[in-house]
Write a protein that holds these residues in place. Structure first.
Motif, PDB file in Angstrom:
ATOM      1  N   ASN A 281     -10.578  73.884  29.926  1.00 57.53           N
ATOM      2  CA  ASN A 281     -10.254  75.222  29.452  1.00 57.53           C
ATOM      3  C   ASN A 281     -11.489  76.099  29.489  1.00 57.53           C
ATOM      4  OD1 ASN A 281     -11.539  75.371  26.541  1.00 57.53           O
ATOM      5  ND2 ASN A 281     -10.557  73.357  26.690  1.00 57.53           N
ATOM      6  N   GLY A 282     -11.268  77.395  29.681  1.00 56.40           N
ATOM      7  CA  GLY A 282     -12.387  78.325  29.726  1.00 56.40           C
ATOM      8  C   GLY A 282     -11.947  79.744  29.447  1.00 56.40           C
TER       9      GLY A 282
ATOM     10  N   THR B  71      -6.543  80.430  20.298  1.00 55.58           N
ATOM     11  CA  THR B  71      -6.813  80.659  21.710  1.00 55.58           C
ATOM     12  C   THR B  71      -5.579  80.206  22.474  1.00 55.58           C
ATOM     13  OG1 THR B  71      -8.039  79.818  23.623  1.00 55.58           O
ATOM     14  CG2 THR B  71      -8.035  78.429  21.681  1.00 55.58           C
ATOM     15  N   SER B  72      -5.315  80.823  23.627  1.00 53.80           N
ATOM     16  CA  SER B  72      -4.144  80.395  24.398  1.00 53.80           C
ATOM     17  C   SER B  72      -4.380  79.067  25.109  1.00 53.80           C
ATOM     18  CB  SER B  72      -3.718  81.469  25.403  1.00 53.80           C
ATOM     19  OG  SER B  72      -4.758  81.798  26.284  1.00 53.80           O
ATOM     20  N   GLU B  73      -5.576  78.502  24.967  1.00 50.28           N
ATOM     21  CA  GLU B  73      -5.778  77.108  25.385  1.00 50.28           C
ATOM     22  C   GLU B  73      -4.705  76.208  24.771  1.00 50.28           C
ATOM     23  OE1 GLU B  73      -8.582  73.390  23.972  1.00 50.28           O
ATOM     24  OE2 GLU B  73      -9.296  75.437  23.649  1.00 50.28           O
TER      25      GLU B  73
ATOM     26  N   MET C  58     -13.753  76.433  37.794  1.00 51.59           N
ATOM     27  CA  MET C  58     -13.351  77.287  36.673  1.00 51.59           C
ATOM     28  C   MET C  58     -14.510  78.171  36.222  1.00 51.59           C
ATOM     29  SD  MET C  58     -11.912  76.138  32.916  1.00 51.59           S
ATOM     30  CE  MET C  58     -10.264  75.776  33.491  1.00 51.59           C
ATOM     31  N   THR C  59     -15.698  77.587  36.109  1.00 53.95           N
ATOM     32  CA  THR C  59     -16.855  78.357  35.685  1.00 53.95           C
ATOM     33  C   THR C  59     -17.144  79.475  36.687  1.00 53.95           C
ATOM     34  OG1 THR C  59     -17.749  76.366  34.634  1.00 53.95           O
ATOM     35  CG2 THR C  59     -19.268  78.197  34.981  1.00 53.95           C
TER      36      THR C  59
ATOM     37  N   CYS D 215     -16.639  77.283  29.160  1.00 57.24           N
ATOM     38  CA  CYS D 215     -15.783  76.494  30.047  1.00 57.24           C
ATOM     39  C   CYS D 215     -16.051  75.005  29.812  1.00 57.24           C
ATOM     40  CB  CYS D 215     -16.051  76.846  31.508  1.00 57.24           C
ATOM     41  SG  CYS D 215     -15.688  78.569  31.916  1.00 57.24           S
ATOM     42  N   SER D 216     -15.020  74.291  29.394  1.00 55.82           N
ATOM     43  CA  SER D 216     -15.194  72.900  28.973  1.00 55.82           C
ATOM     44  C   SER D 216     -14.309  71.947  29.757  1.00 55.82           C
ATOM     45  CB  SER D 216     -14.878  72.743  27.479  1.00 55.82           C
ATOM     46  OG  SER D 216     -15.766  73.493  26.694  1.00 55.82           O
TER      47      SER D 216
END
Length: 429
Positions: free
Chosen positions: A386-387, A234-236, A305-306, A356-357
């Motif tokens: 991140n999400g 993931t790009s996280e 973000m969410t 979304c964390s």
């Protein structure tokens, strides 16, 4: 990663947090290693101090013309003890670091307790589920039936010839629709939600994966090259690590990044799950959201973000629900996670399309990412979030299933038509 001082001061709270995740107590083992390491450090420091004192005595004795051989012998005798204490310090430190690095983050107080997804809490349901006058099909039934002169627009057999299972070749209008979805998401996040678009590397070093928590525990889920690089799951990973080994002025926070990248996952633990279709693949496209936030503002940033991810589904007219994951269903680095689940009429179920964390300072400690007030020396660890904003392939699935017509064609949502040159429907080509 955890603050050792906090564990020393709060061993009961540390174990209680682990218990909520269904894990056994660990504070006694951690504190034993920590105590033994600090004892070794004390022996090392005391032996060094004694050696330094004796070395000064040697100089004083020689300056007076005396015999310093006895003191020199004592210094030599300290050498082995110093080396042993230093080696023990390093060995215990490595053992303690490895132990803590393999432990998941502790859940936030308001996360629902429970061992699995059945204990997740539904926060809200948005949009109306469409009432079909016919039995809705699943995306792979629709995609395989959409034909062009070059074959199916959703070609699993062709992908299997190239790469094996859990891959797909999209063609024609479906390939265009996937690209349209990705560009649509990036435009929302950059122009409406204030994220900075980034084009990061798709190959990263192990240090980056350690920083976000994929290593060392989840190496089997990753693809590794012969040169030692890893393909990003993931790009996280690259986006969050932009803050690694950095001290950021508090007034420059938050940093908000978005990126469209392919993601690569071995799906080592997914045998037998979602074997048909595009739900679970080794390679997929995803628009990611990452925030580097001030520690006092991360909960508000989590809500923001969410909402940014929800906005994508709202504009596409897709019904969805938001759930808070239980302690037993959260990811390794998260202290709290909202999942967004989109309705898939072909399955008759809600399926995850975004997660979304808020990771608190867990990743920041691993990455050494800190912030401070301008002009001050003291620092604090930032909070990282991140999400998915959102998973492009799953958005394609959701559009196909929710906008399918009885004849097998796919109506294109109005929000995507400018990205499809005004096209309103996908039919056989």
């Amino acid at each position: 990663m955890f603050d050792l001082k906090w564990i020393r001061d709060n061993p009961t709270a540390f174990d209680a947090g682990r218990e909520r995740r269904g894990l056994p107590p660990l504070s006694a083992q951690v504190l034993d290693l920590d105590q033994r390491r600090r004892a070794a450090q004390t022996r090392f420091q005391e032996a060094q101090a004694k050696r330094n004192d004796l070395s000064r005595q040697i100089g004083q004795v020689k300056a007076k013309g005396g015999d310093a051989s006895a003191v020199m012998a004592e210094v030599a005798a300290l050498k082995d003890g110093i080396a042993a204490a230093e080696a023990e310090d390093q060995s215990l430190g490595a053992e303690l670091d490895a132990l803590l690095a393999s432990q998941p983050n502790l859940p936030a107080d308001d996360v629902p307790d429970g061992p699995d997804e059945s204990f997740n809490r539904v926060e809200r349901t948005v949009g109306n589920v469409r009432n079909f006058a016919f039995k809705p099909k699943q995306h792979f039934e629709l995609g395989e039936a959409l034909q062009s002169p070059t074959g199916s627009l959703m070609d699993f057999e062709g992908a299997a010839k190239l790469s094996g299972a859990r891959f797909v070749v999209l063609k024609g209008a479906l390939a265009r629709l996937e690209r349209a979805l990705a560009l649509f998401m990036l435009d929302i996040h950059t122009t409406e939600s204030g994220y900075t678009e980034v084009a990061p590397p798709f190959l990263v070093r192990s240090e980056a994966l350690y920083g976000t928590g994929q290593l060392p525990k989840f190496e089997e889920d990753l693809f590794k090259t012969e040169q030692g690089f890893y393909l990003i799951p993931t790009s996280e990973v690259p986006l969050t690590n932009l803050a690694a080994d950095t001290i950021i002025d508090e007034d420059k926070l938050p940093w908000r990044f978005t990126a469209l990248t392919p993601c690569f996952r071995s799906e080592a633990g997914a045998a037998g799950k979602d074997t048909r279709g595009m739900i679970r693949q080794h390679q997929f496209m995803k628009v990611e959201l990452v925030s580097i936030a001030h520690p006092d503002h991360s909960e508000a940033e989590h809500q923001r973000m969410t909402a940014s991810s929800e906005k994508v589904l709202q504009k596409l007219g897709l019904p969805y629900r938001v759930i808070t994951l239980s302690t037993g269903d959260m990811g390794f680095a998260a202290q709290k996670t909202y999942d967004i689940e989109v309705w898939l009429p072909g399955q008759g179920a809600y399926r995850e399309i975004s997660s979304c964390s808020n990771c608190g300072e867990f990743q920041a400690r691993r990455m050494k990412a800190r912030c401070r007030k301008p002009g001050e020396k003291g620092t604090r660890f930032v909070h990282t979030l991140n999400g998915s904003g959102v998973a492009v392939g799953r958005a394609l699935i959701a559009v196909m299933e929710n906008y399918q017509q009885e004849d097998g064609s796919i109506e294109i949502p109005e929000a995507l038509r400018p990205y499809m040159h005004g096209r309103e429907k996908i039919t056989r080509e």
